[in-house]
Design an enzyme around this catalytic site. Structure first.
Site, PDB file in Angstrom:
ATOM      1  N   GLY A 129       0.846  -1.186   0.000  1.00 25.63           N
ATOM      2  CA  GLY A 129       0.000   0.000   0.000  1.00 25.63           C
ATOM      3  C   GLY A 129       0.880   1.234   0.000  1.00 25.63           C
ATOM      4  O   GLY A 129       2.044   1.185   0.409  1.00 25.63           O
ATOM      5  N   GLN A 183       2.965   9.937   1.436  1.00 22.86           N
ATOM      6  CA  GLN A 183       4.258   9.253   1.462  1.00 22.86           C
ATOM      7  C   GLN A 183       5.147   9.622   0.294  1.00 22.86           C
ATOM      8  O   GLN A 183       6.342   9.291   0.291  1.00 22.86           O
ATOM      9  CB  GLN A 183       4.052   7.739   1.513  1.00 22.86           C
ATOM     10  CG  GLN A 183       3.444   7.254   2.819  1.00 22.86           C
ATOM     11  CD  GLN A 183       3.308   5.754   2.857  1.00 22.86           C
ATOM     12  OE1 GLN A 183       2.309   5.203   2.387  1.00 22.86           O
ATOM     13  NE2 GLN A 183       4.304   5.075   3.389  1.00 22.86           N
ATOM     14  N   CYS A 223       6.272  -0.094   7.691  1.00 23.24           N
ATOM     15  CA  CYS A 223       5.838   1.045   6.879  1.00 23.24           C
ATOM     16  C   CYS A 223       6.985   1.496   6.001  1.00 23.24           C
ATOM     17  O   CYS A 223       8.135   1.590   6.464  1.00 23.24           O
ATOM     18  CB  CYS A 223       5.374   2.186   7.789  1.00 23.24           C
ATOM     19  SG  CYS A 223       4.842   3.672   6.908  1.00 23.24           S
ATOM     20  N   LEU A 224       6.681   1.808   4.745  1.00 26.56           N
ATOM     21  CA  LEU A 224       7.712   2.284   3.827  1.00 26.56           C
ATOM     22  C   LEU A 224       8.300   3.615   4.262  1.00 26.56           C
ATOM     23  O   LEU A 224       9.422   3.958   3.867  1.00 26.56           O
ATOM     24  CB  LEU A 224       7.129   2.402   2.410  1.00 26.56           C
ATOM     25  CG  LEU A 224       6.647   1.096   1.774  1.00 26.56           C
ATOM     26  CD1 LEU A 224       6.026   1.380   0.405  1.00 26.56           C
ATOM     27  CD2 LEU A 224       7.778   0.084   1.659  1.00 26.56           C
ATOM     28  N   HIS A 241      -4.162   0.986   7.758  1.00 21.75           N
ATOM     29  CA  HIS A 241      -2.824   1.595   7.713  1.00 21.75           C
ATOM     30  C   HIS A 241      -2.780   2.742   6.706  1.00 21.75           C
ATOM     31  O   HIS A 241      -2.305   3.844   7.029  1.00 21.75           O
ATOM     32  CB  HIS A 241      -1.808   0.508   7.350  1.00 21.75           C
ATOM     33  CG  HIS A 241      -0.392   0.970   7.301  1.00 21.75           C
ATOM     34  ND1 HIS A 241       0.577   0.517   8.172  1.00 21.75           N
ATOM     35  CD2 HIS A 241       0.244   1.844   6.479  1.00 21.75           C
ATOM     36  CE1 HIS A 241       1.738   1.094   7.896  1.00 21.75           C
ATOM     37  NE2 HIS A 241       1.565   1.893   6.852  1.00 21.75           N
ATOM     38  N   GLU A 242      -3.280   2.498   5.498  1.00 23.85           N
ATOM     39  CA  GLU A 242      -3.185   3.529   4.460  1.00 23.85           C
ATOM     40  C   GLU A 242      -4.144   4.689   4.727  1.00 23.85           C
ATOM     41  O   GLU A 242      -3.795   5.858   4.491  1.00 23.85           O
ATOM     42  CB  GLU A 242      -3.459   2.916   3.082  1.00 23.85           C
ATOM     43  CG  GLU A 242      -2.481   1.836   2.668  1.00 23.85           C
ATOM     44  CD  GLU A 242      -1.024   2.252   2.777  1.00 23.85           C
ATOM     45  OE1 GLU A 242      -0.715   3.443   2.573  1.00 23.85           O
ATOM     46  OE2 GLU A 242      -0.184   1.385   3.076  1.00 23.85           O
ATOM     47  N   HIS A 276      -2.673   7.026   7.235  1.00 21.44           N
ATOM     48  CA  HIS A 276      -1.706   7.959   6.632  1.00 21.44           C
ATOM     49  C   HIS A 276      -2.397   9.249   6.181  1.00 21.44           C
ATOM     50  O   HIS A 276      -1.839  10.340   6.306  1.00 21.44           O
ATOM     51  CB  HIS A 276      -1.036   7.320   5.414  1.00 21.44           C
ATOM     52  CG  HIS A 276       0.226   6.578   5.716  1.00 21.44           C
ATOM     53  ND1 HIS A 276       1.312   7.154   6.347  1.00 21.44           N
ATOM     54  CD2 HIS A 276       0.581   5.296   5.452  1.00 21.44           C
ATOM     55  CE1 HIS A 276       2.285   6.260   6.458  1.00 21.44           C
ATOM     56  NE2 HIS A 276       1.864   5.127   5.932  1.00 21.44           N
TER      57      HIS A 276
END
Length: 214
Positions: free
Chosen positions: A68, A73, A126-127, A168-169, A172
């Site tokens: 995702g 991000q 997480c990226l 999660h997304e 963000h």
């Protein structure tokens, strides 16, 4: 004085971001864009630019081997995220975590609400926080409302790992990182997770590191 790029029109900044081609740079924790609620998408990019931006998000997610990616991000404060999960994990882990392959999809202006009271806790990364993972307890089932990239309504219930990705997304887009919901004592490097905590559930880690599971 040079113009402040953060205050340039969004479409102009996205055009500049896409001009280099290839995967986009991923913003790491500590940058304010990850901590500000995003603007609802209301045509700021136009259909053609939106399609290019979505494709760039997809390319970037694939290059980073994520499941995702949210617009903040890559430094864009719009309420847009993408997700896709081939679920390349052993069957035992997939069954316990409820991880099933998810096709690529675009979420525009998403919001979720829990379905029932069940919660599930697993290590999560997480990226934008590279190299680390922590245990996060999340709703086991959520109802997602959004639109797709064509403006068509999305109203769908997600369970298991797909529900985790959705939460999660979407978080963000509200200026939250997974660490805000994580069990602090579980924080581990990727290397430690691989060496010590690769079990299907984090029960062993909870006992060894001294934290409780829901």
């Amino acid at each position: 004085m040079a113009p402040d790029r953060d205050h340039a029109p969004l479409a102009e900044r996205v055009e500049e971001l896409l001009a280099a081609g290839g995967p986009l740079p991923i913003v790491a924790a500590g940058r304010p864009v990850l901590r500000r609620p995003t603007e609802p998408y209301d045509g700021q990019l136009g259909p053609a630019l939106l399609a290019r931006f979505v494709e760039a998000l997809r390319l970037t997610m694939h290059a980073a081997r994520g499941v995702g990616l949210a617009a903040p991000q890559v430094g864009v404060e719009l309420r847009i995220a993408v997700l896709e999960d081939p679920a390349p994990v052993p069957e035992e882990i997939a069954a316990i975590r409820g991880r099933r392959p998810q096709p690529f999809r675009v979420l525009v202006n998403p919001a979720y609400e829990p379905v029932g009271t069940a919660r599930a806790a697993f290590f999560e990364g997480c990226l934008s926080v590279p190299g680390w993972q922590a245990v996060v307890a999340r709703h086991a089932e959520v109802r997602l409302r959004a639109e797709d990239e064509q403006g068509r309504p999305v109203d769908e219930v997600f369970t298991g790992w797909p529900a985790r990705i959705v939460q999660h997304e979407t978080d963000h887009l509200d200026g939250m990182l997974y660490l805000d919901r994580a069990e602090p004592r579980s924080l581990s490097t990727n290397e430690a997770v691989a060496a010590l905590w690769s079990q299907p559930t984090p029960a062993t880690a909870a006992t060894a590191l001294g934290f409780e599971l829901p």
